[in-house]
Write an enzyme that holds these catalytic residues in place. Structure first.
Site, PDB file in Angstrom:
ATOM      1  N   GLU A 364       0.967  -1.235   0.034  1.00 24.06           N
ATOM      2  CA  GLU A 364      -0.013   0.119  -0.065  1.00 24.06           C
ATOM      3  C   GLU A 364       0.707   1.329  -0.065  1.00 24.06           C
ATOM      4  OE1 GLU A 364      -4.289   0.278   1.794  1.00 24.06           O
ATOM      5  OE2 GLU A 364      -2.978   1.380   3.158  1.00 24.06           O
ATOM      6  N   HIS A 395       5.466 -26.620   3.200  1.00 24.15           N
ATOM      7  CA  HIS A 395       4.785 -27.694   2.740  1.00 24.15           C
ATOM      8  C   HIS A 395       3.549 -27.099   1.919  1.00 24.15           C
ATOM      9  CE1 HIS A 395       6.385 -30.894   5.481  1.00 24.15           C
ATOM     10  NE2 HIS A 395       6.797 -29.692   6.229  1.00 24.15           N
ATOM     11  N   LYS A 506     -13.530   1.424  -3.864  1.00 26.09           N
ATOM     12  CA  LYS A 506     -14.684   1.625  -2.979  1.00 26.09           C
ATOM     13  C   LYS A 506     -15.699   2.686  -3.309  1.00 26.09           C
ATOM     14  CE  LYS A 506     -11.335   2.933   0.745  1.00 26.09           C
ATOM     15  NZ  LYS A 506     -10.732   3.938   1.685  1.00 26.09           N
TER      16      LYS A 506
END
Ligand code: F6P
Length: 541
Positions: A364, A395, A506
């Site tokens: 960000e 893994h 947004k």
């Protein structure tokens, strides 16, 4: 690739321009690409020592990065030419380093020692910081002493911390690391997502009379946070009535008036100023739940650890400066070795949230294509960050790290004293970390009939060793990465303190939601189709 076009900001220092340095770095990159990492160690037996640094219980070893003394020298030269030391000093002095928002970035002021005077754009801020901190500690003391209780005089047992992004990730990470080092009297539950499953899970089986709700939002406009806060308030009102509900809700915001308009009593609002960026805000009142749950002593240790890293970054010559070197290596890997990703792998389950915190901090802050002066960026400032705790990560995605076509630099983070009572498991854990770094570096040749067993090696990593997972050391680690991010931004000409890129999504979400409510969505063809499917599913049978 990046220096070929003449750069607008070329400056000449000591006879060498930034462009000269970029050209030399490009040549060095072509040279080092031909040299295997294992060969760099064979050529210089002191390499491990020479690229090893420590401060405040945080030890960082850069020797497994694909660079050598000449390259480090050139990068340090570049850091000097880009005025890194001066930029950091200007940041500490409270100058307006966040140009797009006309703000200072004074997160370091929040962890300055008593008596240290700090300003933001010429205005004294130290008193405000001290007062807020005293209020935070007072609240914690009152809760612990039973002077502040819930409805019916019940002792406070839980805090529901509602916030997202920087108002969530830092406090949640610190709580996760430290909650096991201290028997907590008050448990914190974190709620971030708009997905109602989170708030419902957090409130499940909680006693409203012994629960405080902290609504944490710098802007106090964030949709997710306000929606979750409304549910939490309803829950309190429903069980305790309006008056008690109001007493048990707190807000932490840079806009106290908005918190009060939402319905939080002014006495329950903790402010912090707009000179604290969300990603850098864990040290502010955003950390209130940490002060309550961990206690003031641990909180102050966290701040002191960060302050030790601040002193280091501000006073240490660039060539020995850990956050600066870390930024330089990231700059090098991204822009000269063209490795676009970076894995963060803490070999400590308590640090499992570190990759998420780093994702927001780095991506960000520095995921930008326009420089602070509005011109197009010439460098990549943000790797794609991913990660998980080791050994779990081994893994999951380590196959690709060892044999995938795209080398990914890794940060390995280990803890020397883990505070657990299982020395043999701890030894196994650290052996795994050291083994992975070594395997990535050295690789292994395979018999001609089994090429799938070939490990190319030559894959870079940094190893960070923490003395222990104490508040002090954790504060230093987080500040180390904060400074690295800011320095990397400055090297790339980016402003790390704004985040305009989150706005469009947004806005569209609001529009689409409104159109969904009205039943007349004006959306693209794919969304049209998906909305049809969504509305069919939600139709009553
Ligand atoms: O994602 C955008 C953002 O503004 C982040 O920078 C911030 O940390 C988060 O949203 C939460 O913002 P606020 O604290 O204002 O609710």
């Amino acid at each position: 690739m990046f220096w070929v076009a003449p750069l607008a900001h070329v400056r000449f220092k000591g006879g060498m321009s930034e462009n000269d340095t970029y050209r030399s770095l490009e040549q060095a990159a072509s040279r080092i690409r031909q040299t295997h990492l294992a060969q760099l160690f064979a050529d210089n037996p002191n390499r491990a020592h020479q690229l090893d640094f420590a401060v405040g219980g945080v030890r960082v070893n850069f020797s497994r990065q694909k660079w050598d003394a000449d390259i480090v020298g050139l990068l340090v030269e570049l850091a000097q030419q880009r005025g890194i030391a001066n930029f950091l000093q200007r940041m500490q002095d409270g100058e307006m380093v966040n140009r797009s928002e006309n703000r200072a970035a004074q997160h370091m002021a929040l962890r300055a020692g008593p008596g240290e005077t700090r300003k933001s754009q010429g205005i004294l801020i130290s008193d405000e910081i001290t007062q807020t901190k005293a209020r935070m500690e007072q609240l914690a003391d009152d809760i612990h002493a039973g002077n502040l209780c819930g409805a019916g005089g019940q002792r406070i047992s839980h805090i529901v911390h509602i916030g997202i992004g920087g108002s969530d990730l830092g406090p949640k990470l610190v709580a996760n690391v430290l909650r096991q080092t201290k028997a907590l009297e008050v448990e914190v539950r974190f709620v971030a997502n708009i997905d109602a499953a989170e708030i419902n899970t957090a409130l499940h089986e909680l006693n409203p009379a012994s629960t405080l709700v902290f609504v944490v939002s710098k802007s106090f406009t964030t949709a997710e946070t306000l929606a979750n806060a409304s549910i939490a308030r309803q829950w309190l009102v429903q069980h305790l009535g309006e008056v008690a509900a109001q007493q048990q809700m707190y807000a932490i915001s840079a806009y106290p008036d908005r918190a009060e308009a939402f319905g939080v009593a002014s006495a329950n609002v903790f402010g912090f100023a707009d000179w604290v960026g969300g990603r850098f805000s864990v040290w502010s009142a955003v950390g209130l739940a940490l002060v309550v749950s961990l206690g003031s002593a641990a909180w102050n240790q966290l701040l002191m650890g960060a302050a030790a890293m601040d002193r280091h970054v501000l006073t240490t010559p660039l060539a020995n400066n850990m956050p600066v070197l870390s930024a330089l290596v990231s700059f090098w890997n991204l822009n000269f070795l063209h490795m676009p990703a970076r894995a963060i792998v803490p070999y400590a389950s308590k640090l499992a949230l570190l990759p998420l915190w780093m994702q927001q901090l780095v991506m960000e802050s520095n995921g930008k294509s326009v420089q602070s002066d509005g011109t197009p960026a010439q460098f990549v400032g943000a790797p794609i960050i991913f990660g998980d705790a080791g050994t779990n990560a081994q893994h999951a995605f380590f196959q690709a790290l060892h044999q995938g076509p795209n080398p990914v630099p890794v940060d390995f983070i280990g803890v020397i004293e883990d505070g657990e009572d299982n020395p043999s498991q701890h030894q196994t854990l650290l052996a795994n970390m050291l083994a992975q770094a070594s395997a990535l570096m050295n690789g292994k040749s395979a018999p001609p009939d089994a090429p799938h067993q070939h490990f190319p090696g030559d894959r870079p990593s940094t190893t960070i060793l923490l003395d222990e997972l104490s508040p002090f050391v954790l504060g230093g680690l987080l500040a180390f990465y904060e400074h690295e991010t800011v320095v990397l931004a400055h090297l790339c000409g980016l402003n790390p303190f704004d985040q305009w890129g989150v706005e469009l999504g947004k806005e569209l979400a609001l529009q689409i939601e409104q159109q969904m409510t009205e039943g007349n969505p004006k959306v693209d063809a794919t969304n049209q189709l998906l909305l049809q499917a969504i509305s069919k599913k939600s139709e009553p049978a």
